[in-house]
Scaffold this motif. Structure first.
Motif, short mmCIF file in Angstrom:
data_model
loop_
_atom_site.label_atom_id
_atom_site.label_comp_id
_atom_site.label_asym_id
_atom_site.label_seq_id
_atom_site.Cartn_x
_atom_site.Cartn_y
_atom_site.Cartn_z
N ARG A 77 24.49 34.77 62.82
CA ARG A 77 25.57 36.26 63.00
C ARG A 77 26.86 35.53 63.64
NH1 ARG A 77 23.37 38.31 60.02
NH2 ARG A 77 21.71 39.98 60.38
N TYR A 80 28.13 34.82 59.87
CA TYR A 80 27.69 35.70 58.75
C TYR A 80 27.12 37.11 59.36
CZ TYR A 80 27.71 31.19 56.61
OH TYR A 80 27.98 29.78 56.17
N PRO A 81 27.94 37.89 59.97
CA PRO A 81 27.63 38.84 60.76
C PRO A 81 26.71 39.96 59.82
CG PRO A 81 30.15 39.06 60.49
CD PRO A 81 29.47 37.72 59.99
N GLU A 82 27.12 40.08 58.64
CA GLU A 82 26.57 41.07 58.11
C GLU A 82 25.56 40.78 56.87
OE1 GLU A 82 27.48 44.15 58.67
OE2 GLU A 82 29.29 43.42 59.67
N GLY A 104 20.75 41.00 66.50
CA GLY A 104 21.29 41.50 65.36
C GLY A 104 20.29 41.14 64.04
N SER A 106 18.07 42.03 60.85
CA SER A 106 17.83 43.10 59.95
C SER A 106 16.63 43.72 60.07
CB SER A 106 18.26 42.74 58.68
OG SER A 106 19.71 41.87 58.97
N HIS A 132 23.02 46.06 51.69
CA HIS A 132 24.27 45.08 52.25
C HIS A 132 25.04 44.98 51.08
CE1 HIS A 132 26.38 41.69 53.49
NE2 HIS A 132 26.21 41.09 52.63
N GLU A 135 26.99 48.39 50.90
CA GLU A 135 28.03 48.35 52.05
C GLU A 135 29.05 47.69 51.70
OE1 GLU A 135 25.42 47.70 55.30
OE2 GLU A 135 24.72 49.68 55.49
N GLU A 136 28.84 46.52 51.34
CA GLU A 136 29.82 45.32 51.05
C GLU A 136 30.75 45.84 50.08
OE1 GLU A 136 32.42 42.35 51.63
OE2 GLU A 136 30.49 42.78 52.94
N ARG A 139 33.14 48.50 51.56
CA ARG A 139 34.04 48.01 52.28
C ARG A 139 35.27 47.45 51.24
NH1 ARG A 139 29.77 46.70 55.64
NH2 ARG A 139 29.20 44.82 54.66
#
Length: 414
Positions: A77, A80-82, A104, A106, A132, A135-136, A139
């Motif tokens: 995390r 690579y937080p996501e 964190g 998933s 993911h 969402e990516e 963004r």
């Protein structure tokens, strides 16, 4: 051009028991042929693999020497937080689940006997990766749209084309995470494209390097099409060859779009990577939007230059011809300026004449009679004569005038 293959999912599986790791990998591949599973036996190896290659999801055991699954999760995390991370462990407790959530994770799944557990794991991975990616993608689109809006505002502030070009290539490389971006200016006289501005290129090339405007380059090919040109692998490209500018920089993939229009091209905006890549439709739209901003700015600057030039020419005419209807021609006898009451007498307006040649406005006999006089005036001989047109006699006075170091013919009709 297709986007990334959504059916392919790259998984990193970390488990200190090699046999269990390989078993899990086999089950996952069986559940989904699109799964690519890499296995390692320690968290430290897992971090090394993550630094070396991109993965869509990490699956990790909890009980491991040196670094357990929670500590590994925290380390992942930090960088690579996501990235989707599934803790898949045979040791389950509320404390472990709580720690995993706090760190964190998933998803959290306990190992149990039976193939159905791996079916569930595969489903969890598929859902997490799909979410993911969505969402990516969102963004990324938001960042790209913000970059285009910022570039448009920058252009409106009158920053100048060179500064705008520099910001444009920086925005494209940042927005798409590409090593190289460039603005190429088309030069019709030499039939090539000059590297006007760029990011990532070797020193000394910007302002000097050029590529051909024919099929010997991606940029040249782009000039001939109304659509963006997308290359997935330049090494196997058949539509055009790779120019030295790209080959010498180990370029493999890229996007290029026209600046201007196919009928009136100003140049090409391009961006490239050294790794093979499949660009999405959103990526292509982003580059095209940046090119549109540049096209608008170039047209606006050209219009301002034309207006300034027209004002200078008109001032020059008034200085040389203080009275009467005034005209100015270039060396092709094309009307640059047409003003005065004689136009309305002839039933014409400036819009009917300016930008046209004599033979597009007047009958052949008038053109034939007047052309030698205008040519003589271009050579420096002042001309005065009487011309009859539609039953009326006019006095014409023509002489050479210069504006911006260009020789023109100025004329007054009275």
């Amino acid at each position: 051009m297709e986007g990334p293959d959504s059916s392919r999912i790259s998984v990193l599986h970390v488990d200190d028991e090699p046999g269990l790791a390989e078993t899990a990998a086999g089950f996952l591949r069986h559940e989904n042929e699109g799964f690519s599973v890499a296995t390692v036996t320690s968290a430290s190896e897992g971090l090394e693999r993550l630094a070396e290659a991109a993965f869509d999801c990490v699956v990790s055991d909890y009980n491991m020497p040196e670094m357990n699954g929670i500590d590994f999760l925290r380390a992942v995390r930090a960088t690579y937080p996501e990235l989707p991370f599934v803790l898949f462990t045979g040791k389950g407790s509320e404390d472990i689940a709580s720690d995993a959530i706090s760190a964190g994770v998933s998803d959290y799944l306990q190992k149990r006997g039976g193939a159905e557990r791996y079916t569930l794991l595969a489903n969890r991975i598929e859902n997490l990766v799909a979410q993911h990616r969505a969402e990516e993608g969102l963004r990324t689109r938001v960042r790209q749209q913000a970059a285009v809006a910022d570039l448009g505002q920058y252009a409106l502030r009158g920053c100048g084309l060179d500064a705008l070009f520099e910001r444009a290539v920086e925005s494209v490389s940042e927005g798409l995470d590409t090593e190289y971006s460039k603005v190429l200016e088309y030069r019709p006289t030499s039939d090539d494209l000059l590297l006007r501005t760029g990011v990532g290129w070797q020193p000394g090339l910007v302002g000097e390097a050029a590529v051909g405007a024919g099929d010997e380059s991606q940029a040249g090919y782009t000039l001939k099409t109304a659509e963006p040109v997308v290359v997935e692998d330049l090494r196997t490209e058949t539509r055009f060859s790779g120019p030295p500018l790209l080959v010498d920089h180990d370029v493999v993939s890229g996007i290029s779009v026209i600046i201007g229009t196919p009928e009136d091209p100003w140049g090409v905006l391009g961006t490239h990577t050294t790794a093979q890549r499949r660009f999405t439709e959103d990526d292509i739209t982003f580059v095209r939007s940046v090119a549109n901003v540049l096209t608008d700015a170039i047209e606006r600057e050209q219009l301002e230059q034309d207006l300034q030039q027209a004002e200078q020419r008109y001032r020059t005419l008034l200085e040389n011809f203080p009275a009467g209807s005034v005209f100015m021609y270039d060396d092709e006898l094309r009307y640059l300026i047409a003003r005065g009451e004689q136009l309305s007498v002839l039933g014409l307006t400036p819009a009917d004449i300016e930008g046209k040649t004599m033979d597009e406005v007047f009958p052949p006999d008038v053109v034939t009679e007047q052309t030698p006089r205008y040519r003589a005036a271009l050579e420096g001989e002042e001309q005065v004569w009487i011309q009859q047109y539609e039953g009326t006699y006019y006095r014409l006075h023509a002489l050479p005038v210069e504006t911006d170091n260009e020789k023109h013919v100025g004329m007054v009709v009275s």
